[in-house]
Design a protein around this motif. Structure first.
Motif, PDB file in Angstrom:
ATOM      1  N   LEU A   1       0.834  -1.205   0.000  1.00 40.75           N
ATOM      2  CA  LEU A   1       0.000   0.000   0.000  1.00 40.75           C
ATOM      3  C   LEU A   1       0.870   1.256   0.000  1.00 40.75           C
ATOM      4  O   LEU A   1       0.660   2.179  -0.799  1.00 40.75           O
ATOM      5  CB  LEU A   1      -0.933  -0.007   1.213  1.00 40.75           C
ATOM      6  CG  LEU A   1      -1.814   1.238   1.386  1.00 40.75           C
ATOM      7  CD1 LEU A   1      -2.755   1.392   0.195  1.00 40.75           C
ATOM      8  CD2 LEU A   1      -2.606   1.154   2.689  1.00 40.75           C
ATOM      9  N   LEU A   2       1.848   1.297   0.924  1.00 40.03           N
ATOM     10  CA  LEU A   2       2.753   2.440   0.988  1.00 40.03           C
ATOM     11  C   LEU A   2       3.557   2.580  -0.303  1.00 40.03           C
ATOM     12  O   LEU A   2       3.767   3.696  -0.812  1.00 40.03           O
ATOM     13  CB  LEU A   2       3.707   2.296   2.174  1.00 40.03           C
ATOM     14  CG  LEU A   2       3.094   2.405   3.575  1.00 40.03           C
ATOM     15  CD1 LEU A   2       4.150   2.102   4.634  1.00 40.03           C
ATOM     16  CD2 LEU A   2       2.500   3.776   3.785  1.00 40.03           C
ATOM     17  N   ASN A   3       3.995   1.482  -0.839  1.00 44.15           N
ATOM     18  CA  ASN A   3       4.797   1.474  -2.055  1.00 44.15           C
ATOM     19  C   ASN A   3       4.021   2.076  -3.220  1.00 44.15           C
ATOM     20  O   ASN A   3       4.552   2.873  -4.002  1.00 44.15           O
ATOM     21  CB  ASN A   3       5.223   0.045  -2.377  1.00 44.15           C
ATOM     22  CG  ASN A   3       6.297  -0.004  -3.446  1.00 44.15           C
ATOM     23  OD1 ASN A   3       7.316   0.667  -3.347  1.00 44.15           O
ATOM     24  ND2 ASN A   3       6.064  -0.803  -4.472  1.00 44.15           N
ATOM     25  N   ILE A   4       2.741   1.702  -3.351  1.00 41.40           N
ATOM     26  CA  ILE A   4       1.904   2.215  -4.433  1.00 41.40           C
ATOM     27  C   ILE A   4       1.666   3.719  -4.280  1.00 41.40           C
ATOM     28  O   ILE A   4       1.783   4.478  -5.245  1.00 41.40           O
ATOM     29  CB  ILE A   4       0.559   1.457  -4.475  1.00 41.40           C
ATOM     30  CG1 ILE A   4       0.781   0.012  -4.927  1.00 41.40           C
ATOM     31  CG2 ILE A   4      -0.429   2.150  -5.411  1.00 41.40           C
ATOM     32  CD1 ILE A   4      -0.454  -0.858  -4.818  1.00 41.40           C
ATOM     33  N   ILE A   5       1.339   4.140  -3.051  1.00 40.07           N
ATOM     34  CA  ILE A   5       1.072   5.571  -2.813  1.00 40.07           C
ATOM     35  C   ILE A   5       2.312   6.407  -3.109  1.00 40.07           C
ATOM     36  O   ILE A   5       2.235   7.454  -3.772  1.00 40.07           O
ATOM     37  CB  ILE A   5       0.617   5.795  -1.361  1.00 40.07           C
ATOM     38  CG1 ILE A   5      -0.741   5.140  -1.124  1.00 40.07           C
ATOM     39  CG2 ILE A   5       0.549   7.289  -1.042  1.00 40.07           C
ATOM     40  CD1 ILE A   5      -1.203   5.171   0.308  1.00 40.07           C
ATOM     41  N   ILE A   6       3.459   5.959  -2.643  1.00 44.49           N
ATOM     42  CA  ILE A   6       4.710   6.692  -2.871  1.00 44.49           C
ATOM     43  C   ILE A   6       5.045   6.741  -4.354  1.00 44.49           C
ATOM     44  O   ILE A   6       5.447   7.787  -4.879  1.00 44.49           O
ATOM     45  CB  ILE A   6       5.859   6.042  -2.070  1.00 44.49           C
ATOM     46  CG1 ILE A   6       5.673   6.317  -0.576  1.00 44.49           C
ATOM     47  CG2 ILE A   6       7.220   6.562  -2.535  1.00 44.49           C
ATOM     48  CD1 ILE A   6       6.634   5.579   0.314  1.00 44.49           C
ATOM     49  N   ASN A   7       4.863   5.636  -5.049  1.00 46.96           N
ATOM     50  CA  ASN A   7       5.148   5.623  -6.486  1.00 46.96           C
ATOM     51  C   ASN A   7       4.223   6.550  -7.261  1.00 46.96           C
ATOM     52  O   ASN A   7       4.645   7.215  -8.216  1.00 46.96           O
ATOM     53  CB  ASN A   7       5.023   4.197  -7.025  1.00 46.96           C
ATOM     54  CG  ASN A   7       6.194   3.318  -6.621  1.00 46.96           C
ATOM     55  OD1 ASN A   7       7.262   3.825  -6.271  1.00 46.96           O
ATOM     56  ND2 ASN A   7       5.998   2.014  -6.652  1.00 46.96           N
ATOM     57  N   ILE A   8       2.952   6.601  -6.862  1.00 46.26           N
ATOM     58  CA  ILE A   8       2.000   7.493  -7.533  1.00 46.26           C
ATOM     59  C   ILE A   8       2.406   8.948  -7.345  1.00 46.26           C
ATOM     60  O   ILE A   8       2.446   9.730  -8.298  1.00 46.26           O
ATOM     61  CB  ILE A   8       0.571   7.256  -7.007  1.00 46.26           C
ATOM     62  CG1 ILE A   8       0.054   5.897  -7.474  1.00 46.26           C
ATOM     63  CG2 ILE A   8      -0.369   8.364  -7.477  1.00 46.26           C
ATOM     64  CD1 ILE A   8      -1.295   5.515  -6.885  1.00 46.26           C
ATOM     65  N   LEU A   9       2.712   9.322  -6.106  1.00 46.15           N
ATOM     66  CA  LEU A   9       3.077  10.714  -5.822  1.00 46.15           C
ATOM     67  C   LEU A   9       4.386  11.101  -6.515  1.00 46.15           C
ATOM     68  O   LEU A   9       4.530  12.206  -7.021  1.00 46.15           O
ATOM     69  CB  LEU A   9       3.200  10.930  -4.315  1.00 46.15           C
ATOM     70  CG  LEU A   9       1.889  10.849  -3.526  1.00 46.15           C
ATOM     71  CD1 LEU A   9       2.145  10.969  -2.030  1.00 46.15           C
ATOM     72  CD2 LEU A   9       0.917  11.938  -3.986  1.00 46.15           C
ATOM     73  N   ARG A  10       5.327  10.169  -6.560  1.00 46.50           N
ATOM     74  CA  ARG A  10       6.614  10.463  -7.192  1.00 46.50           C
ATOM     75  C   ARG A  10       6.520  10.525  -8.713  1.00 46.50           C
ATOM     76  O   ARG A  10       7.369  11.125  -9.360  1.00 46.50           O
ATOM     77  CB  ARG A  10       7.653   9.407  -6.795  1.00 46.50           C
ATOM     78  CG  ARG A  10       8.113   9.507  -5.352  1.00 46.50           C
ATOM     79  CD  ARG A  10       9.216   8.517  -5.050  1.00 46.50           C
ATOM     80  NE  ARG A  10      10.392   8.803  -5.848  1.00 46.50           N
ATOM     81  CZ  ARG A  10      11.063   7.908  -6.547  1.00 46.50           C
ATOM     82  NH1 ARG A  10      10.658   6.649  -6.562  1.00 46.50           N
ATOM     83  NH2 ARG A  10      12.129   8.248  -7.227  1.00 46.50           N
ATOM     84  N   SER A  11       5.498   9.894  -9.269  1.00 43.32           N
ATOM     85  CA  SER A  11       5.364   9.885 -10.731  1.00 43.32           C
ATOM     86  C   SER A  11       4.774  11.176 -11.274  1.00 43.32           C
ATOM     87  O   SER A  11       4.855  11.441 -12.484  1.00 43.32           O
ATOM     88  CB  SER A  11       4.496   8.701 -11.169  1.00 43.32           C
ATOM     89  OG  SER A  11       3.159   8.863 -10.715  1.00 43.32           O
TER      90      SER A  11
END
Length: 222
Positions: free
Chosen positions: A60-70
């Motif tokens: 969950l954290l990995n997906i949220i961080i990747n979305i924000l960083r993209s």
């Protein structure tokens, strides 16, 4: 040729812009570093093979961080500004930029911190566990000190990226050096301001990178 050396900006206005940039960067960097470091540690703990594996939470954290960083910062800024205006009742000025900047830099720092912590040899963690250290003690007394030089360099990189973002916030009325470059330099064809802002930003980045390298080298010796 005289137009190249004429400017409508006063020294007081330039000083105010520098102060605005400093306020935006310092507040968002401190808060973003706290949040990003916490997220980075949590990613390390909960990943597969970590000392506290929680695959669902990690994913969950990995997906949220990747979305924000993209998301490019300018797009993130436009999306977050309405939320910021609800909280602080304004969508312009340096105060309005703090929230988007924190949301921008936190996941960036989280990923950098995670990578820094992953560089710690597994033997150190195994030694800590063999001594009966708790998860908190493993992070506080073993992993963080060992990864500190890498963490300092990571935070230096994040801080420079944050300065770039604050300059970009000037395009939407965020104030600071970016606002001078866009509204006074670019739109008014004021070459003095354009050159001055570039030089100031270069100097700031050079100072920060030099200081970061020095702190990392000092931490490595210790």
């Amino acid at each position: 040729m005289n137009q190249w050396f004429e400017t409508s900006l006063t020294a007081e206005q330039f000083g105010t812009a520098l102060l605005q940039t400093f306020n935006m960067v310092s507040i968002s960097f401190v808060l973003g570093s706290i949040l990003g470091t916490a997220l980075g540690v949590l990613l390390l703990l909960t990943r597969q093979g970590g000392v506290w594996p929680k695959p669902m939470l990690y994913n969950l954290l990995n997906i949220i961080i990747n979305i924000l960083r993209s998301l490019p910062f300018i797009i993130l800024l436009i999306c977050i500004l309405p939320v910021a205006s609800l909280i602080i009742h304004t969508s312009i000025g340096t105060k309005a930029m703090i929230i988007p900047l924190i949301i921008f830099v936190s996941p960036y720092i989280a990923r950098l911190i995670e990578n820094s912590l992953l560089s710690v040899p597994a033997g150190i963690i195994e030694a800590a566990q063999s001594m009966g250290a708790t998860n908190f003690q493993i992070i506080r007394y073993f992993i963080l000190p060992e990864a500190m030089p890498s963490i300092l360099l990571a935070l230096t990189t994040a801080l420079i990226g944050l300065i770039d973002a604050t300059a970009m916030s000037g395009t939407v009325g965020g104030g600071g050096i970016g606002d001078l470059a866009v509204n006074y330099g670019y739109q008014r064809f004021d070459y003095v301001i354009m050159i001055a802002t570039v030089i100031v930003l270069i100097l700031i980045v050079q100072i920060i990178q030099t200081l970061g390298n020095w702190l990392a080298a000092k931490a490595k010796k210790n």
